[in-house]
Motif scaffolding. Structure first.
Motif: not given
Length: 160
Positions: A25-46
Motif C-alpha cells: 500500500g505504500y507504493l500506492k501513496s504519493f510519497p511512495g511513488i515519488l521515492k520510486l521515481f527518485e530511485l529510477l531516475v537516480g539509477a538512470a543517472i548512475v
C-alpha cells in the motif's frame, strides 16, 4: 471539561509470506511513488555516468562529472534504503514521515544534486558530450523530485 479527540486510521494492504511482510500500500501513496521515481531516475543517472565514465581521461578533464556521479550514487543508495524500509515494515512509512530525517535527507539531496547537475551542465557548455548532458538534465529532474519530497516531508513533520 470536554475536549475533542481526532482518530486517524491508516489502511495498508500487505502481501504476507511466511517470513517477509511487504507493505504494498505504500507504493500506492504519493510519497511512495515519488521515492520510486527518485530511485529510477537516480539509477538512470548512475547508469549513464558509469557507461560514459570510460571517456573520462580522453574527453573530459574536469571534476564535475565525478562530483555528479558521486552525488547520484549516494542519494540513489539512500533512497533505496529508505524505500526498502518503508516497504518491509507496516509502520515505518507512517512513522518516518513524521520525523525530521526525511526533511533533512531530501533537502540535502536536492541541494547537492542541484549543485552537481549545475556544475556539470556549466562545464558542458564548452564541449559536447551527449551522455553527460543527459545525466545532468536527469539530475535536475531528480532534484525537482527531491524538492517535492522535502516539501511533503516539511508538511508532515511533527516536532515530537
Amino acid at each position: 471539561m470536554s475536549h475533542s479527540v481526532t482518530i486517524t486510521r491508516t489502511t495498508t494492504s500487505t502481501t504476507n509470506t511466511s517470513y517477509i511482510v511487504l507493505n504494498t500500500g505504500y507504493l500506492k501513496s504519493f510519497p511512495g511513488i515519488l521515492k520510486l521515481f527518485e530511485l529510477l531516475v537516480g539509477a538512470a543517472i548512475v547508469g549513464l555516468m558509469a557507461y560514459n565514465f570510460r571517456d573520462y581521461y580522453h574527453t573530459f578533464r574536469g571534476q564535475q562529472d565525478l562530483f555528479h556521479y558521486l552525488m547520484a550514487t549516494t542519494f540513489m543508495i539512500g533512497t533505496f534504503c529508505l524505500l526498502l524500509s518503508c516497504l518491509t515494515s507496516l509502520s515505518t512509512g507512517g512513522i518516518i514521515a513524521k520525523t525530521i530525517y526525511e526533511l533533512i535527507y531530501h533537502s540535502i539531496a536536492a541541494i547537492l544534486l542541484l549543485a552537481s547537475s549545475t556544475c556539470l551542465l556549466i562545464e558542458l557548455r564548452n564541449r559536447k558530450h551527449d551522455g553527460y548532458m543527459a545525466a545532468g538534465i536527469l539530475g535536475l529532474v531528480n532534484c525537482i523530485l527531491y524538492f517535492i519530497s522535502a516539501f511533503l516531508a516539511h508538511r508532515s513533520y511533527r516536532g515530537i
